[in-house]
Write a protein that holds these residues in place. Structure first.
Motif, PDB file in Angstrom:
ATOM      1  N   ASP A  23      -2.411  -0.907  -5.590  1.00  0.00           N
ATOM      2  CA  ASP A  23      -3.694  -1.423  -5.111  1.00  0.00           C
ATOM      3  C   ASP A  23      -3.583  -2.909  -4.801  1.00  0.00           C
ATOM      4  OD1 ASP A  23      -5.100   0.923  -5.196  1.00  0.00           O
ATOM      5  OD2 ASP A  23      -5.798   0.649  -7.241  1.00  0.00           O
ATOM      6  N   ARG A  25      -4.183   2.512 -11.643  1.00  0.00           N
ATOM      7  CA  ARG A  25      -2.994   3.325 -11.885  1.00  0.00           C
ATOM      8  C   ARG A  25      -2.078   3.337 -10.652  1.00  0.00           C
ATOM      9  NH1 ARG A  25      -1.104   6.581 -15.609  1.00  0.00           N
ATOM     10  NH2 ARG A  25      -3.017   6.473 -16.862  1.00  0.00           N
ATOM     11  N   LEU A  26      -0.775   3.250 -10.896  1.00  0.00           N
ATOM     12  CA  LEU A  26       0.224   3.302  -9.829  1.00  0.00           C
ATOM     13  C   LEU A  26       0.216   4.681  -9.193  1.00  0.00           C
ATOM     14  CD1 LEU A  26       2.631   1.898  -8.375  1.00  0.00           C
ATOM     15  CD2 LEU A  26       4.108   2.803 -10.178  1.00  0.00           C
ATOM     16  N   ARG A  27       0.004   4.738  -7.870  1.00  0.00           N
ATOM     17  CA  ARG A  27      -0.050   6.015  -7.154  1.00  0.00           C
ATOM     18  C   ARG A  27       1.332   6.445  -6.684  1.00  0.00           C
ATOM     19  NH1 ARG A  27      -3.468   2.730  -4.663  1.00  0.00           N
ATOM     20  NH2 ARG A  27      -2.245   2.821  -2.754  1.00  0.00           N
ATOM     21  N   ASP A  28       1.441   7.696  -6.265  1.00  0.00           N
ATOM     22  CA  ASP A  28       2.691   8.163  -5.662  1.00  0.00           C
ATOM     23  C   ASP A  28       2.920   7.419  -4.346  1.00  0.00           C
ATOM     24  OD1 ASP A  28       3.162   9.977  -7.683  1.00  0.00           O
ATOM     25  OD2 ASP A  28       2.152  11.624  -6.636  1.00  0.00           O
ATOM     26  N   PRO A  29       4.137   7.032  -4.068  1.00  0.00           N
ATOM     27  CA  PRO A  29       4.396   6.280  -2.827  1.00  0.00           C
ATOM     28  C   PRO A  29       4.293   7.159  -1.594  1.00  0.00           C
ATOM     29  CG  PRO A  29       6.459   6.817  -3.919  1.00  0.00           C
ATOM     30  CD  PRO A  29       5.366   7.241  -4.860  1.00  0.00           C
ATOM     31  N   HIS A  30       4.003   6.534  -0.453  1.00  0.00           N
ATOM     32  CA  HIS A  30       4.001   7.215   0.836  1.00  0.00           C
ATOM     33  C   HIS A  30       5.407   7.055   1.429  1.00  0.00           C
ATOM     34  CE1 HIS A  30      -0.374   7.633   0.716  1.00  0.00           C
ATOM     35  NE2 HIS A  30      -0.420   6.368   0.328  1.00  0.00           N
ATOM     36  N   HIS A  74       0.837  -1.209   0.000  1.00  0.00           N
ATOM     37  CA  HIS A  74       0.000   0.000   0.000  1.00  0.00           C
ATOM     38  C   HIS A  74       0.866   1.251   0.000  1.00  0.00           C
ATOM     39  CE1 HIS A  74      -2.432   3.217   1.889  1.00  0.00           C
ATOM     40  NE2 HIS A  74      -3.401   2.705   1.140  1.00  0.00           N
ATOM     41  N   GLY A 115       2.146   2.504  -3.219  1.00  0.00           N
ATOM     42  CA  GLY A 115       1.173   3.079  -4.147  1.00  0.00           C
ATOM     43  C   GLY A 115       0.497   2.053  -5.021  1.00  0.00           C
TER      44      GLY A 115
END
Length: 936
Positions: free
Chosen positions: A99, A260-265, A94, A97
């Motif tokens: 799902d 879609r690949l999100r920005d990492p935390h 998670h 980024g």
């Protein structure tokens, strides 16, 4: 072209779990599978996909269970060590980024199949990241719309992206993979195929008859036993085909273009990578890159090894707590180069009432190091470095060392201002040698970590910062280089030195802010830290500073004698071999023993080669004289190389004495260890080993005094077990081994023979260390049955010992740790392991650890008490009537004026026996002599 990566999370989690050794992080949490998955994710993200999903199985039944109730029926439940890694895996996925998809009633394979086909139909390039051969049925080459489905095994690095590649790998095209699997069956999923039909036979049939239906139609034409097996399986083959077919039409609830690949935390990843010890991933994160290098898992693991589990003790499973974000970000650091700045900082530190400090020097040896600078931090994120010893060309103006120390002295020597450090014993040495008697040393983050997490292998500042703060510190090598090109710290640029040195103090303070509340939440551990470990720091510093005098001439004589005997052993070995060979070459020795002399290779190396280590030679020493001669040669060489030749080189030229270094965090049980030189390992069971102690001498007019606890671990066993027989024996002052023999062999005390006493001694000590009948038989040279009878007799006479052992095992299984009498915890990793050998080892450790740990706590308390009394006598160094100069196992060694020896014996003995209140009396044996051997 838009790219979608579908990651088979369930498959990779299991494959990584079984492919990698059982790894743990520094807190003892299992990380092997997690480590593998994270590295595969890094490799996947390097390819920069547009869309990504991490697909895992949902709990519960699926439609296949309805079709075939025995589907996956032979799969064991998920191991506890693997289950513990599922949630951390999801947290990292998670934070990256990505799902995570789970669909109730549907296997991960079907979710992946459905999304893959949908995406390929929409023109996407789909990559399924998996090691599961079943997915080969989905491989699709680019069509008119450009869509395709390829497989990548991130564990091995292999790709399958064409029908030709599928044929090369499996012998059939993608469209026939389902038929192939139906014939072969799947043992993992408990889908029975045709008996004795492997991939080659199945591929041959499909090539000959075109499809599964064709094979079924022509079953009568297939001859031999395998044909009979096919005909016996015909009724279940249609069901097999349905079970192994990956569905591509299940309701997923998500479209491929929503993944879609999100920005990492990044902050979350920093904490997670730090917690689980993923150093390379953390390094890439800090460098602004999340991607790995795409190499296979084995190569990644080689570059970034996690700590493999070993032994019986592990770190405490400390529950992670939320860390103030302010403790994980870079700080503001200041170089103090004027008197005004220094005075302002002194005022700040005094107002704070406590601060972290660190020294920078030009040597790792605190007895020879020159002070280059000091750093301080009174609040997280703000620290200062006071340089006064940098000497490179063009260095900016610095404060004069003498002037700076005079200004700092009142605060540093004020016990009311609390100081804290990381491995502060080193800094205490350095300050003392520069004329500052630092007082008020109140906390040490190394010891806080050690008491909380005694089984952790790493308590250094870099590891603690990574583990507890998710912070990657600046490394010494980054500033000063490595190897032959490394420069001294005094030649580091002042700006770089400030950042490095001030960060050390700052991170120490931040760690204290994290670790102190955790200790406070555990009263027993807080007690061990405050009452035993922290007071001991300055005691050990004084012992190390006192040092011990050595007789150089005696060591030279011993070296000469050892050399002559080594030469004689070489000559005898040559005679026995019938030729010359290099006794120090394992390869030449192995060839001689096992190829020429044909001796059996009873011990093997991890690679399966014949071993020539000590155990291997001992195993064949009764079969030929040569192994015994080699063992003799090696023992002599070790004594000469480790002690008689080496010790004179280690004598401090300024003091003329030998100064060992003691380590409080060296053993999980709390026992002290020593190095440079290691005085704990001087052999005392042989005349040659005892001779080494003769070189440790008293100066003229003084004597060496050795005070040693007598049978302390057996006494602790009596206290812990409360066995009436053991308590009675110790209370009466009887020879415990003779008393045990009298009980076990049912004869009067005075009639016990030497062999019976020896057997009783072996049982007494063997049981404490978990020895079974096999070990006792080997030690006594008797049959295993007789040894088992001895143990049974022992337990019948001392039932309290047996009850203690069983009670301790049960408590260890329930809690995961055992405790010393003082409350020190010793965590046991394998106490509930399914592997019997691992579990048995942990159970042995559970029984022995409380005794070893309690013995360590007792002698530490004694050292603190004796040091306080010596301090009341006044004087320092040679002017004091007595000095504590060595600690080895259960023994304290002193140097004292000859006239003061009687007082020393009485006062030290009294304090040692009062260091713990046990159910049986502690006894101290003492000796006096001109050298250590005489005094022992």
């Amino acid at each position: 072209m838009t790219r979608l990566v579908l990651i088979d999370g369930s498959s990779y989690l299991y494959r990584a779990f079984h492919a990698l050794p059982p790894l743990t992080n520094a807190a003892g949490e299992p990380t092997g599978a997690l480590f593998g998955v994270v590295n595969m994710l890094r490799a996947t993200l390097k390819e920069k996909p547009d869309y990504v999903a991490f697909v895992v199985d949902a709990p519960g039944k699926t439609f296949r269970d309805d079709l075939y109730p025995d589907y996956k029926a032979n799969r064991p439940p998920m191991p506890d060590e693997l289950r513990a890694q599922v949630q951390p895996m999801c947290e990292i996925v998670h934070a990256l980024g990505i799902d995570i998809l789970r669909v109730d009633g549907v296997e991960a394979d079907d979710v992946i199949g459905t999304l893959a086909v949908q995406a390929a139909d929409a023109g996407m390039q789909v990559t399924i990241s998996t090691g599961d051969k079943d997915f080969a049925q989905l491989v699709r080459e680019p069509g008119a719309g450009g869509g395709s489905i390829a497989l990548v095994n991130t564990m091995s690095g292999s790709r399958t992206e064409s029908d030709a590649a599928v044929v090369e790998k499996f012998g059939v095209p993608a469209a026939r993979i389902v038929d192939l699997l139906a014939l072969m069956g799947d043992a993992i999923d408990n889908v029975p195929g045709v008996d004795k039909c492997g991939p080659k036979t199945a591929a041959k049939w499909l090539g000959q008859y075109g499809s599964l239906d064709g094979v079924i139609d022509n079953a009568d034409a297939i001859k031999g036993k395998v044909g009979d097996n096919l005909r016996a399986a015909l009724a279940r083959l249609p069901l097999n085909r349905e079970l192994v077919t990956i569905r591509t039409d299940v309701p997923v609830g998500r479209a491929p273009d929503t993944l879609r690949l999100r920005d990492p935390h990044v902050d979350e990843l920093r904490v997670l990578y730090g917690r689980y010890g993923f150093n390379q991933a953390l390094k890439e994160l800090e460098a602004g890159s999340l991607a790995g290098d795409g190499a296979g898992l084995a190569a990644v693991a080689e570059r970034e090894p996690a700590r493999a589990r070993g032994g019986g003790f592990v770190a405490a499973a400390v529950t992670p707590v939320a860390v103030d974000p302010a403790l994980s970000v870079p700080g503001r650091y200041e170089a103090v180069t004027t008197i005004d700045q220094l005075e302002a900082w002194i005022a700040t530190l005094r107002r704070a009432g406590s601060f972290a400090f660190d020294t920078e020097t030009d040597s790792l040896d605190p007895m020879r190091a020159t002070l280059v600078g000091l750093s301080f931090a009174a609040e997280p994120g703000h620290a200062a470095y006071v340089p006064f010893g940098h000497d490179y060309p063009g260095v900016p103006a610095q404060l004069d060392r003498t002037r700076a120390l005079e200004l700092l002295r009142p605060m540093l020597e004020d016990p009311g201002v609390r100081k804290l450090g990381q491995h502060g014993k080193y800094d205490l040495h350095v300050m003392r040698r520069h004329g500052v008697a630092l007082a008020g040393y109140a906390d040490d983050t190394l010891l806080q970590s050690f008491v909380l997490e005694a089984g952790s292998a790493r308590h250094d500042l870099d590891s603690l910062a990574r583990r507890h703060l998710g912070y990657e510190t600046l490394k010494y090598e980054d500033l000063c280089g490595k190897g032959a090109k490394q420069i001294p710290f005094s030649q580091c640029a002042l700006d770089d030195a400030t950042r490095y040195a001030a960060e050390d103090a700052d991170i120490t303070l931040r760690l204290h802010r994290v670790l102190a509340p955790r200790l406070a939440a555990e009263p027993s551990l807080e007690h061990v830290y405050r009452q035993i470990e922290m007071p001991l720091v300055q005691v050990l510093q004084r012992i190390e500073a006192n040092g011990v005098k050595v007789d150089m001439d005696e060591l030279r004589r011993q070296s000469g004698d050892l050399s002559k005997r080594m030469l004689a052993a070489q000559q005898r070995a040559t005679e026995l071999a019938g030729r010359t060979f290099n006794l120090d070459s394992p390869k030449q020795l192995g060839a001689l023993l096992f190829e020429e002399l044909k001796l059996p290779a009873l011990v093997k190396t991890p690679k399966g080669q014949p071993s020539t280590n000590e155990d291997a030679l001992e195993a064949i020493a009764d079969l030929h004289e040569l192994p015994r001669v080699i063992l003799e040669y090696r023992g002599l060489a070790k004594l000469r190389g480790t002690y008689t030749d080496k010790l004179p080189e280690m004598v401090n030229p300024d003091t003329g004495r030998l100064h060992t270094s003691y380590h409080q965090a060296g053993a999980a049980t709390g026992r002290l260890s020593s190095s440079d030189p290691n005085l704990q390992n001087i052999p005392i069971r042989t005349d040659d080993g005892r001779r080494i102690r003769r070189a440790f001498v008293a100066p003229p007019g003084r004597k060496l005094v050795a005070c040693d606890y007598s049978q302390i671990e057996l006494r602790i066993m009596a206290h812990l077990s409360q066995d009436a027989g053991l308590l009675r024996a110790f209370e009466s002052g009887a020879d415990i081994h003779r008393a045990t023999a009298a009980e076990v062999f049912a004869r009067p005390l005075e009639e016990v023979t030497g062999n019976e006493r020896r057997a009783a001694k072996a049982i007494n000590f063997g049981l404490m260390y978990g020895m079974g009948a096999f070990g006792l038989a080997r030690q006594l040279g008797i049959g295993r049955g007789q040894a088992q009878d001895y143990i049974a007799l022992y337990f019948s006479r001392y039932p309290g010992v047996r009850d203690y052992m069983e009670r301790t095992r049960e408590q260890a299984r329930e809690r995961g740790y055992v405790e010393t009498v003082s409350g020190r915890r010793l965590y046991l990793e394998y106490i509930n392991a399914r592997n019997q050998a691992q579990r048995a080892g942990a159970e042995r450790a559970a029984i022995n650890a409380p005794m070893q740990g309690t013995a360590a706590d007792i002698i530490k308390r004694a050292m603190v008490a004796v040091d306080a009394w010596l301090g009341e006598l006044g004087g320092a160094g040679g002017s004091s009537p007595a000095l504590m100069i060595l600690q080895v196992h259960d023994e304290l060694v002193f140097e004292a004026e000859e006239a003061f020896v009687p007082v020393l014996l009485e006062e030290v003995g009294r304090r040692m026996v009062s260091a713990a209140q046990l159910s049986v009396p502690l006894v101290v044996d003492s000796g006096v002599g001109d050298n250590w051997d005489e005094a022992h």
